[in-house]
Design a protein around this motif. Structure first.
Motif, short mmCIF file in Angstrom:
data_model
loop_
_atom_site.label_atom_id
_atom_site.label_comp_id
_atom_site.label_asym_id
_atom_site.label_seq_id
_atom_site.Cartn_x
_atom_site.Cartn_y
_atom_site.Cartn_z
N GLN A 207 0.80 -1.21 -0.22
CA GLN A 207 0.07 0.10 -0.10
C GLN A 207 0.83 1.32 0.07
O GLN A 207 0.41 2.20 -0.62
N MET A 208 2.15 1.27 0.70
CA MET A 208 2.98 2.29 0.64
C MET A 208 3.43 2.55 -0.87
O MET A 208 3.43 3.70 -1.44
N ALA A 209 3.77 1.41 -1.55
CA ALA A 209 4.03 1.67 -2.94
C ALA A 209 2.87 2.02 -4.15
O ALA A 209 3.15 2.85 -4.86
N VAL A 210 1.72 1.65 -3.58
CA VAL A 210 0.43 2.19 -4.34
C VAL A 210 0.24 3.56 -4.12
O VAL A 210 0.01 4.39 -5.04
N ALA A 211 0.40 4.00 -3.05
CA ALA A 211 0.20 5.41 -2.63
C ALA A 211 1.17 6.25 -3.23
O ALA A 211 1.07 7.41 -3.82
N GLU A 212 2.49 5.90 -3.17
CA GLU A 212 3.52 6.69 -4.00
C GLU A 212 3.36 6.70 -5.50
O GLU A 212 3.57 7.64 -6.09
N THR A 213 2.90 5.41 -5.88
CA THR A 213 2.72 5.54 -7.44
C THR A 213 1.54 6.63 -7.90
O THR A 213 1.81 7.33 -8.77
N ALA A 214 0.62 6.53 -6.98
CA ALA A 214 -0.55 7.43 -7.16
C ALA A 214 0.10 8.99 -7.12
O ALA A 214 -0.39 9.67 -7.95
N ALA A 215 0.70 9.18 -6.17
CA ALA A 215 1.38 10.75 -5.97
C ALA A 215 2.20 11.02 -7.07
O ALA A 215 2.11 12.10 -7.75
N LEU A 216 3.34 9.89 -7.75
CA LEU A 216 3.79 10.29 -8.79
C LEU A 216 3.08 10.43 -10.15
O LEU A 216 3.33 11.39 -11.10
N LEU A 217 1.99 9.62 -10.34
CA LEU A 217 1.09 9.95 -11.46
C LEU A 217 0.57 11.29 -11.35
O LEU A 217 0.35 12.03 -12.49
N LEU A 218 0.10 11.69 -10.14
CA LEU A 218 -0.68 12.97 -10.05
C LEU A 218 0.26 13.98 -10.23
O LEU A 218 -0.26 15.22 -10.98
N THR A 219 1.53 13.94 -9.97
CA THR A 219 2.42 15.12 -10.19
C THR A 219 2.56 14.98 -11.59
O THR A 219 3.11 16.31 -12.23
N ALA A 220 2.68 13.90 -12.31
CA ALA A 220 2.74 14.03 -13.73
C ALA A 220 1.52 14.61 -14.59
O ALA A 220 1.53 14.51 -15.77
#
Length: 254
Positions: free
Chosen positions: A206-219
């Motif tokens: 879930q940490m990895a999923v949350a960080e993935t979502a953050a990276l996508l939103l930033t992009a």
């Protein structure tokens, strides 16, 4: 550890201590895993999750659940029957995951594309099918994220003919911090009780999923995320998102 610690409070205390530690110690590796996951999603790829035994719990945590990423596919030894046409009796073999060639068949049944990513989960990281899947994925140019126990894998010998373990092959290794044998609380006179790897593995996923979502939103990319099918419009909305990956993600009832 004293006998007074072998109880619910003892497990909660020890388990939470490990969770607190990995949220700090795994931060950089989680970020690296998320970068691979975000790149995969942005490129139109699918994240294939694979594990055997109790590691399948983490496969379910990553692939096809509410709040999770839509472009995820669950790989399972049961695919030999569900999609490969094998007789169900083959699944009764307790040593099937050690048989050579099983991972190659599972990979071929999934038919991954070059942009796809593999997340492979194994506490020991040494079973044949796990190492074989990692090698097959890497051999076809896929990036591989491993979730494993470094304490366990370093304490046991490799069993694959290559002499490699999952952690030797993966691009990123997320250490679940479980002890050798997984059980956390030592029993008087020897042995231990209460497995840890699922608890810590869920945190890492879930940490990895949350960080993935953050990276996508930033992009500037909206993460394709499942909504619970038990809220109004959730089921229909999920079906629309899944259409983008038709034929590439499996959502069986099992």
């Amino acid at each position: 550890m004293s006998v007074d610690s072998v109880n619910a409070n003892g497990f909660a205390r020890e388990g939470l201590d490990v969770l607190n530690r990995i949220t700090e110690s795994a931060r950089d590796e989680v970020r690296r895993a998320a970068e691979l996951m975000a790149h995969c999603v942005s490129a139109g790829g699918v994240i294939h999750a694979f594990g055997t035994g109790h590691s399948q719990a983490l496969v379910l945590e990553l692939a096809g659940r509410a709040g999770g990423l839509v472009p995820t596919n669950r790989l399972s030894i049961a695919d030999l029957v569900l999609y490969g046409g094998d007789d169900p009796s083959v699944l009764a073999d307790p040593l099937l995951e050690r048989e050579p060639g099983v991972a190659d068949r599972l990979y071929d049944l999934a038919a991954p594309r070059p942009e796809d990513l593999f997340v492979i989960i194994s506490n020991s990281g040494v079973n044949n099918v796990i190492v074989e899947m990692a090698l097959r994925a890497k051999g076809h140019g896929h990036r591989v994220v491993a979730i494993t126990s470094l304490s366990h894998t370093r304490a046991v010998a490799a069993s694959h003919p290559s002499g490699k373990k999952l952690a030797d092959i993966a691009d990123v290794v997320l250490d679940n911090a479980a002890p050798r044998g997984d059980a956390l609380l030592e029993l008087p006179g020897g042995g231990s009780v209460c497995a840890l790897s699922t608890l810590t593995g869920v945190m890492l996923v879930q940490m990895a999923v949350a960080e993935t979502a953050a990276l996508l939103l930033t992009a500037g990319v909206r993460p394709p995320v499942y909504v619970s099918a038990n809220v109004p419009g959730g089921f229909e909305g999920n079906l629309e998102l899944e259409k983008r990956y038709e034929g590439r993600i499996r959502r069986t009832a099992s």
